[in-house]
Structure formats: C-alpha cells, structure tokens
Design an enzyme around this catalytic site. Structure first.
Site, PDB file in Angstrom:
ATOM      1  N   ASN B 644       0.950  -1.070  -0.224  1.00  0.00           N
ATOM      2  CA  ASN B 644       0.288  -0.217  -0.298  1.00  0.00           C
ATOM      3  C   ASN B 644       1.177   1.310  -0.159  1.00  0.00           C
ATOM      4  O   ASN B 644       1.060   1.430   1.058  1.00  0.00           O
ATOM      5  CB  ASN B 644      -0.859  -0.277   0.984  1.00  0.00           C
ATOM      6  CG  ASN B 644      -1.897   1.093   1.590  1.00  0.00           C
ATOM      7  OD1 ASN B 644      -1.586   2.612   0.704  1.00  0.00           O
ATOM      8  ND2 ASN B 644      -2.827   0.762   2.047  1.00  0.00           N
ATOM      9  N   GLY B 717       8.900  -0.660   7.967  1.00  0.00           N
ATOM     10  CA  GLY B 717       8.873  -0.262   9.166  1.00  0.00           C
ATOM     11  C   GLY B 717       9.932   0.437   9.857  1.00  0.00           C
ATOM     12  O   GLY B 717      10.280   1.830  10.575  1.00  0.00           O
ATOM     13  N   GLU B 718      11.280   0.162   9.529  1.00  0.00           N
ATOM     14  CA  GLU B 718      12.404   0.538  10.667  1.00  0.00           C
ATOM     15  C   GLU B 718      13.401   1.303   9.429  1.00  0.00           C
ATOM     16  O   GLU B 718      14.066   2.096  10.106  1.00  0.00           O
ATOM     17  CB  GLU B 718      12.829  -0.472  11.257  1.00  0.00           C
ATOM     18  CG  GLU B 718      12.299  -1.174  12.839  1.00  0.00           C
ATOM     19  CD  GLU B 718      12.148  -2.188  12.833  1.00  0.00           C
ATOM     20  OE1 GLU B 718      13.173  -2.082  14.493  1.00  0.00           O
ATOM     21  OE2 GLU B 718      12.501  -3.297  12.359  1.00  0.00           O
TER      22      GLU B 718
END
Lengths: 348, 756
Positions: B644, B717-718
C-alpha cells in the site's frame, strides 16, 4: 493526587481571604501548577481558582497612553490583539515563541509571571533542591546543568526563569499590580522575581495571599514599536524553552540610538535587564561594533554555573542579533516562526 | 471480542487489478479520528478499580520501608501490593525460559535495579486515590552507588548481540587493510539513550474469571504475551484472551509483555476485581525498554583510488545489571560497503537501568548514524563526492558473507533521490553555500538499510456459502496500517473484491500472527494469508473439479484459476463457476483452510536479504547562533513489493523524521550520580515538532524479489531511520565544517565551532 480543597471565590477580596491560609495557592489555568501537583512537587491543600473573577480579563488603554492588561487575559488573546501587537511587537513575538498553541490558548498573563523554573532537579522529587526544600542543597550544581544560569546565580540555586513573555516586559518597564491583605500596591516587574542568594525558596516578592490583578505598560513603552525584536535560541522550533533569548527595543532618531532597552532570558533566575548595555547603546550610532560592546557589557558579570560556559558566548551573539534586527526595523507582521533566528527565511 | 473492519467502497477503494499495490486509505482511520477506536485503556468493565505503581527514585539498592498503613488509610484505597503481600506466581519472573523472556520486576524482592522500577502497587476505587496512595507509601531506601553511563564499569564481550548474532565478525585482514591504506579515518561517535515514547502508554485492563484471564492491552506479540503470562500464573495459554485491536505506537516497546502489564494482572488477582493499570509518561522511562547509549569507534582505510581497504566498527553499549540485551550497533557495517576487510565487534557495560530492548531499527539506527558519518569523513578525506564514494564502494554481494543479494535496487535509489534532490554540483568543501539570508547551507546523504526478516505467523481462510470470504489472523496494528495492508492481501489471496471479504484481527483468539517487529509483520502475516487463501481455494477447486455437474469437472486444481469470486478453467476462461454455486451444489456451508508464513531456510542460506535506500538532507545553520534547521529531506527506498503505497510513504516519512530526531533532538538525560532520568516527559525529551519537519519526499523504487517470501515483501517499518540520521549529521558538517560526533548535535558544539 492528594486531596485538596477547591474554592472559586466571587471577588478579589474573597480570593485573598481564601488564599491567605497556609497551604493555599491560586489556580489560574494550571498549565504549570497541575503538572507540579501531579509530580508531587507542589502539594497545596487548597486551590483558589481565580479564573472566574470578574473584570480581570480586559485589555485597557489608559488615559496617559499606557496599557493595562488584566491578569486573566490569555496569552494567545493578548498576542493576537492587533493593537497590542502593533504597539508592543517584541512582547507579542515573545508570547508566540513560548510553549505551544494549546498552552498559549489556556495560559494567562498573571500565571505566566508566576511560572516556576524548569530546572529538572526542581521537578525531580528525588533530588535535592533548595527551592523545594530550603537547606536541602542543590543537585543541579554538579549535575546536568548545561542550560542553567550564568548570571545572578548562587551556590544555593542555579536555576533559570523560563518565561519568554517576561523578557521584553522587563525591558519595557512593565509594572505589576498586586492586591493583598494590605490593599493594592504595585511593583516594577523587574522587582517581582528574586535572585536566589541565600533564600532560593523565595522566588518572588509576593507575600501570602497576594494576587496579581494586572500588568501595566507605561506610556513610553510604545515608543520602541518601530525597532523591537525578540530572538530565542532553542533546541527545537516550538514547544521548547529558551537556551538563551534576548529582547531588544530601540528608539532611533536622526541615525542615533536615543534610547535602548535590552533584556535576556534563560540566563538567570529572573528575566535579566541589561542596563549596562543600554547605557553603551544610548546615543551611539547603530552599528555592529557598538552592539558587540553592548553584548560584552550585558554579560560582563556572567560566569558559568556548570557545563554552560557556551551560554555566555551565545548570549552575547544573541544580543548582537537582536539589536541588529531591532535596528533594521520591526517586521510588518510577526514572523511565522516567532523568535526564531530563521524567522527571516522566506516561508519559514 | 473480535474486531472486524469492513472497507467501505468509496472511489478510492475501487479495485483496479490487484488489490495489492493500491493506495487504500486506512480502514481504521475514521474510527480513530472519531474516537470510536477503542484502545486498551478505554475499557471499563463493571466493577473495575484502578492500580497505580509506586516507583523507585533510587537506581540501585533496597527498599527498607513502605508506609503501607498510610496508603491504606487513604479514602478509596483497597489494597497495597508489595513483596510481602501479592499473589503467588507459578514461575520466577527472573527465570530465563527462552531468549525472549526478559527478567521483570514483579515485586519478587525489595531489591531496586533501576530508577522508576515498580516497588509497590496501590489499588483503589479511583485513579486519584490510587495515585495518592502510591505517594503516601513514602519509601525508605538503602542506597548503593548507581552505575551510570558507558564508563560505569568493566567492559566485557557479550555472548551475542541482537537476537543471537555473534558479538564479533571478521572478514579479511583488518590490520593489513589499514596498513595498506593511503588514507585512514579513526573516529569515535556517541549516541544517547533513547526511549520509545509511544503516544499510548503501556496500559492493561485485566479481568479474571476463575482461571481464565481476559485482558485488554497493547501488544505487538499477543501469542508471546499469552505464553509469558501463562507461565507466570500457571494457567494454560489458551485460558488467556488478549485484545489488542489498536496500538498508539509501539516501536518495539510493546513487543514483549512488560512487568507493569503483568502487575496489572496480579493486582486484579489480588483484589478479585477487574483492574486497570496505565503507566504515567515518566514511568515509561525504565521498565518497558529503551535504546541504550553507544560509543562507536570506526576505522576506515582507503586506497588512492577511493576504494575501501578496511572497515572496522567497534561498539560499546550498555545493558542492565541483571539481564542481557545487546544493541547490535556495529552490525550495520556488515552489508553496505564492499571492503576486503571488515571487522565488527561489541563490548558491553552493565549499568543500573532497565534492560534495553528492541527500539525501532535496533542496531541499525545507532550503527547507521556512526557508519554514515564515518563514510562521509572518509569520502571527504579522499576528496571524493560522498555519493560517488558510496558508488565506488558499492557492495555487489554481501561483503561479509559473499552471498548474492536476493534483490538490491540501491543504485536506482541513489540515482533517483540524488536527481530529485538536485545533488549534482554540490561543492566538496564545507561552508561553501549560503542562502539569500546569509544562512549556511549544507547537503548530506546517507545510505539506508534494514534486513528483510520473516518470523512465523498463521492465518485461517474461510469461504462461506454466500461466496464471501473471511480471513483471520491475530495480527497487530501499531498504527503502521496492518488492518489495511493485510485486508488488501486477504482480498487477493481469496480472489475476492475488498467488499466481499472480512478481515478479522487484533485478538489472541485468532491464529497466532507472530510478532509485529523487525519490519517483518506484513511479510510474515501476508505470506500466511497468501498461503491460507491458496489452500482454501484449492479446497474449493477440489469440490468443483471432482463434481461432474460442475463446468470445471476434470480440470484439476492446477487447471483452474480464481478471479473475482469465481473459478475459471485455465484452458477455457468462459467455463467458470462462482464460489457460492460450488458450495451450494456440494451442500457445504463453508470451506476453510489455514496457512503459515515463515522464512524459507534454503533461500536464506543462499541469499542476503535486505531493503535499501538513499536519503539526502539539506540543513541551514545560523552562522553566528548555531541554530540548525533541516530544510529538505528526500529519500528513495527499495523494499520489495509495496502493498500500500500510501501507508508505506507514511511509514518512511515517520522513519525519516525519527532520523532527523536522532541527529538533532532526541536524548534521555540521566543524572550521573543518581541514575535518574531528568527529562522523563514530552516537554523536555525532545522529538521534532511539526515546525522542525521540513518538506519531505519519499520515492519508492520497484523491486521484484522472488526469494524473500511469496509476495516479495521486504518491510518498511524501520529502514527510514537509517541513512536519514547520518544524512542530517553530514549536512551539518557540510554547512559548517564542524564534525560533531556526539548525538544529538547540540548547539554548543556548533556555536563554539563557528566563531563569532
């Protein structure tokens, strides 16, 4: 939180009576006091809520050309008052450089004058602090003190006063109106906050029961409107206290500085009026050399209280910057990043 | 209770081809902005009471007295839980059952291991009464001298760093590489302790019903929390029902259930009533993990050609006095730059803090700012543009292992971000650029990297008689958008439109989705969902293709394809049947199947798997006052398949802002004598405010990776923190000529270096 009495007096006289008992304290918006209570730093047995006292939320133009600001006027309302911002632009800029929009919407003029230091050791109930506990000692002295005072400090306390608002106010000779048991009196703002000396726990000149009802700006404060700035160096662009700040206000006529006002924030336990620097400036042509001399004069008595020698150098540079910008003329509108050195950046 | 979110079908959600890859808006967004999303602390079961933790203000020693009577006398106080008065536990909270079982303080003794440790819990009818009860305990202590900071004591080589990584890795001959170098960099960098500071504090509402336990608590790993709590209370994990539909951020601090959360469960057991326990902000600076401080020495050797001859990265880190978590800071140097000799090593020091834990990009975040600064220093020493220097030393294979990369579009990231930023023409020398207002301008860059990990997770797929699908997996949405991305994957896995499926998640009653960490959740759960969908459609195909009344009869599983709620014959697309028709004819109410997502050991042993990126930063610096302002950030990232793009962009923005924070703002300040944290609040623990965040741009670079997992997902995420922190720090050098090696960069370091 501890249990406490909460009273909401209907008149100033009632408020003073309620607050005159031991353990009582005034509550305005509580932007500082409630945090102190939640942290166990302040444990009042009675809160005297003054926010609904009548007549204290007005901005009044006085017949002599001065201005009287009720103690309950909100910081944001004052800063956004068009007349006020035009006549006292450095004060408006200082107000808008402080705290966050939410806090400014809540905080009051009187409460701002009474905010406590942000010294971490004052807030940390496990640390020794002479303000909280007279005679306990000062853990800040050999602790994490890179942001502590460089002027007017004592071995007993090296904390600074955190207000932005008070810095230009003290420069413009603001006067505090106080109601107390003995009736009404007034005090120059410069005399409200005390240096720590041997009694750091006595932070202000107020006596028990004293209530600040208004702040007054004298007629001549307007004379500096064309050449006023507040500059604040901080560790992020908003919602941060000053590392060091300066308010400069000049009256320039015929290419000469007729009169200068200069005050510093973040350097001492009180907003610091730099009268020595003002004398250097008075009568001089506005140029970099005289600003540097004024800066040296302003910090002549400074000494580090810990890992903060840089603040002495930084404060001098901020003085030069504030004077330079003030001499260049007050901007037409308050910059979008009030107080920021970057406020002259387009789009900032 | 399960939470079910259905997508509304407004135009932004229309399916165009695959659901995967569409910029769907957050399925839970409207719930959140209207206050309808129920977070853990929003629950108020009947009869609920409040527990407040009393915390230690010393960092090391013992509690010698607590005024329990004073607390109990306070109106509203029900009970005070202390080491002498608490429910018995079935397991020692200091036992180390597995590598993820970190020791926790559950009032097992009067020992104090760190400031802000729980020393008692007051339970009362109101939050106010419990809070005052805790204050009235007025603890007395026997104080021992606290061990604080990176020089607190003897260093030792930890048994492992991160999760089972060797503390030292050698590749080639470092000494020979340095000896052969014509230019050498030897620089030491320090990074401070940081705390996760999720907006939502750790909170729990615990309700016991006999030996069944119902809890609402934010969790990034519900199944592991179940196991831990089950062990402590001696009940089967299945008796524990955890609801965690929404987290107000986790960043690793909610990956493992923490001591304070278990104390809430104990308090509920003690008083026999539902209990709510919420940490105050200041109480989050201790028992729920942190990023430890690091001191990193990097030595780099380069030849006349600007090629690395040696890269050595040594990190000193702290851990707690009583447990072992070792931030793998030096590991950041394993993969990015080709060097014939690489050595990474770690040393640890025990200090009196809570145990450090995983914090968004553990190891990579701390290691990256040091490595990217050192690479910048090396490039400068060689007189080579920092981008050109990185390209010269581009790793075509993973340098320390020699493995090929499963995919690596880092070159494209460099090129796209550099072009967008306008890097070309950047002067090599610092302090060369000024803006129209006289502010110093600097441009810096950093390379971003994070491993593409996979954990294990499960999902269950159902196709119902009406042809609709259900996908179930106890996944975790910390705000990253798992609800949305996993719904998209579910729709594709079931070959149904978004409005034809329900995705159920957020509770431990559903299949174990593993842990939401390591940037691996979408990859792991996505693979589980993909496999569950394939399995349930295979069952459906079996029903159809073995039934002679079906137009699909005889096609076999491999002979049909699922599309938009129908199975079609591959050899004759016109012959098809809807899911509902297949089930109706078979007289079956529903078909269901499970799927698992896990790493493929064969692929992992063959390939190095990492996401990459390039971040470019512009800062302006006031030439007299030293105030720094980031003015532009551009990042390009290659992270496999993007599920997404809207949510991925948000994740990357968030990471890049954290990188900015790392470089310029964020630091926990600790008193070196007491071991207490002095800025345990959001007023003085600085993270960037909106006014500090410059215009930002994120570019995603397409990457097809057939090796990482079935969907080709690497996780985002990181990675955004890495590269960004170094880019900002390098931009400050470029603006000022001042190389600050202690982070965050403080005004005094800049202002004193600038001269008047």
């Amino acid at each position: 939180m501890m249990n406490f009495d909460y009273v909401r007096p209907a008149s100033v006289a009632d408020a003073i009576a309620e607050a005159s008992e031991k353990g009582a304290t005034y509550l305005a918006s509580g932007t500082n006091l409630l945090d102190l209570m939640k942290g166990g730093v302040s444990r009042p047995s009675r809160l005297v809520d003054v926010t609904r006292l009548p007549g204290l939320d007005r901005i009044e133009h006085l017949a002599d050309g001065g201005l009287r600001i009720g103690a309950l006027v909100r910081n944001a309302d004052l800063a956004h008052d068009a007349d006020f911002a035009r006549n006292y632009p450095a004060i408006a800029e200082a107000l808008l450089s402080g705290a966050s929009a939410q806090l400014r919407n809540a905080a009051t003029v009187g409460g701002n004058l009474m905010q406590r230091t942000r010294c971490a050791y004052f807030y940390d109930a496990g640390s020794a602090c002479n303000r909280r506990w007279p005679g306990a000692g000062c853990d800040a002295l050999k602790g994490e003190n890179r942001l502590h005072a460089v002027l007017g400090w004592s071995e007993g306390c090296i904390a600074t006063h955190p207000s932005d608002f008070c810095v230009p106010l003290v420069g413009l000779d603001a006067v505090v109106e106080i109601e107390g048991k003995g009736g009404r009196r007034e005090l120059p703002l410069e005399a409200l906050h005390r240096l720590p000396g041997e009694t750091p726990e006595r932070e202000t000149a107020l006596e028990r029961g004293d209530l600040i009802v208004a702040l007054r700006l004298p007629t001549e404060a307007k004379n500096f409107a064309g050449h006023s700035r507040y500059i604040k160096v901080r560790e992020r662009t908003s919602y941060a206290f000053a590392v060091v700040s300066a308010a400069a206000a000049l009256r320039i006529e015929d290419g000469k500085i007729r009169e200068a006002r200069l005050a510093l924030g973040g350097v001492a336990a009180k907003p610091w009026r730099a009268r020595g620097a003002e004398q250097v400036l008075a009568g001089a042509a506005p140029d970099a050399a005289v600003y540097r001399e004024a800066a040296r004069a302003a910090l002549a008595d400074a000494k580090p209280s810990g890992d903060n020698a840089f603040k002495i150098e930084l404060a001098q540079r901020i003085v030069v910057r504030a004077l330079t910008l003030a001499a260049a003329g007050t901007p037409d509108r308050i910059p979008a990043l009030p107080g920021s050195p970057f406020s002259s950046v387009a789009g900032a | 209770m399960t939470v079910e979110l259905n997508l509304t079908r407004d135009p932004a959600h229309l399916r165009h081809g695959s659901n995967i890859g569409q910029p769907l808006r957050r399925t839970d967004g409207a719930l959140k902005v209207t206050g309808k999303a129920r977070y853990a602390a929003d629950n108020h079961p009947p009869g609920m009471v409040y527990a407040v933790i009393a915390t230690s203000c010393i960092a090391r020693g013992r509690v010698t007295a607590l005024c329990v009577d004073a607390a109990k006398r306070h109106p509203g106080v029900i009970d005070v839980m202390t080491p002498a008065h608490k429910p018995e536990l079935a397991e020692d909270p200091d036992a180390k059952g597995n590598p993820f079982a970190f020791r926790m303080e559950l009032l097992q003794s009067d020992e104090v291991r760190y400031a802000n440790q729980a020393i008692a819990v007051v339970i009362a009818e109101t939050l106010e009464a419990a809070t005052e009860g805790a204050a009235l305990l007025s603890p007395r202590y026997q104080v021992e001298i606290a061990r604080v900071g990176l020089d607190a004591g003897e260093t030792y080589v930890p048994p492992a760093v991160g999760i089972g990584h060797p503390a030292e890795v050698r590749h080639g001959d470092i000494d020979a590489g340095l000896a052969a170098a014509s230019k050498r960099i030897d620089a030491t960098y320090e990074t401070p302790a940081q705390y996760h500071n999720a907006m939502e504090p750790h909170a729990i509402v615990a309700v016991w019903d006999g030996d069944r336990l119902f809890i609402d608590t934010p969790s990034q790993g519900m199944a592991m929390a179940q196991m831990r709590i089950a062990g402590l209370f001696g009940i089967p994990p299945a008796n524990i029902h955890i609801n965690s539909p929404f987290l107000g951020g986790g960043f690793g601090s909610k990956g493992l259930v923490s001591g304070p959360q278990v104390l809430g469960v104990m308090a509920a057991k003690l008083v026999g009533r539902p209990v709510k326990l919420v940490l105050r902000r200041s109480q989050m600076y201790g028992p729920v993990g942190h990023r430890p401080p690091t001191r990193q020495r990097i030595r780099i050797g380069t030849g006349d050609d600007g090629l690395l001859t040696a890269l050595e990265h040594e990190a000193r880190i702290t851990t707690s006095s009583f447990d072992d978590f070792y931030e793998p800071a030096a590991d950041a140097s394993h993969t990015l730059y080709a060097s014939p000799a690489i050595r990474t090593a770690h040393q640890a020091v025990r200090v009196d803090t809570g145990t450090p834990l995983f914090m968004r990009a553990p190891g990579e975040a701390t290691g990256s700012i040091a490595l990217e600064s050192a690479i910048d220093e090396a490039a400068f020493a060689c007189g080579i543009d920092p981008l050109e220097f990185r390209l010269k030393n581009y790793a075509e294979v993973e340098p320390t292992t020699g493995k090929p990369f499963s995919s690596k579009a880092l070159r494209q990231c460099y090129a796209k971000a550099a072009e967008r930023f306008g890097w070309a023409g950047r002067p090599l020398q610092p302090k060369q650029m000024r803006d129209e207002n006289g502010f110093l301008v600097g441009w810096g860059m950093g390379t971003a990297t994070f491993p593409a990990l996979m954990f294990q997770g499960n999902a269950r797929a159902v196709i119902r008689a009406d042809g609709r699908g259900v996908m179930e997996s106890g996944a975790h949405d910390m705000g990253q958008g798992a609800w949305t991305a996993l719904t998209q994957i579910s729709a594709d896995a079931l070959a149904l439109d978004l409005d034809q499926i329900s995705f159920l998640s957020g509770t431990s009653d559903l299949p174990d989705a593993g842990i939401a960490g390591g940037s691996a959740h979408t990859a792991t759960v996505g693979a589980a969902i993909h496999n569950a969908g394939a399995a349930v459609i295979a069952k459906l195909a079996e029903l159809a293709t073995s039934d002679e009344r079906s137009p699909l009869f005889g096609a076999g599983n491999a002979g049909v394809v699922a599309r938009a709620g129908r199975l079609h014959r591959r050899d004759d697309d016109a012959r098809s049947e809807s899911y509902a028709e297949i089930l109706a004819r078979a007289g079956v109410a529903e078909v269901e199947a499970s799927g698992t997502g896990a790493a493929d050991p064969a692929a992992q042993s063959q390939y190095a798997m990492h996401a990459h990126g390039a971040v470019f930063a512009e800062v302006k610096v006031d030439p007299e006052l030293g105030q720094i302002r980031a003015t532009r950030l551009v990042g390009a990232f290659a992270a496999g398949r993007i599920i997404n793009p809207l949510m991925v962009r948000s994740q990357l923005y968030g990471g890049m802002i954290w990188g900015l924070s790392f470089a310029l703002h964020e630091e926990a300040v600790m008193d070196k004598r007491s071991g207490r944290i002095l800025n345990a609040n959001l007023a003085e623990y600085h993270v960037p405010v909106n006014a500090d965040v410059p215009p930002m741009e994120v570019i995603t670079v397409d990457e097809h990776d057939p090796h990482v997992n079935p969907l080709g997902i690497k996780g985002v995420g990181e990675i955004g923190i890495t590269g960004s922190a170094g880019a900002v720090a390098n931009a400050v050098f470029h603006a000022t000529g001042i190389r600050v090696r202690n982070f965050p960069i403080k005004i005094e370091e800049v202002v004193m270096g600038l001269g008047g």
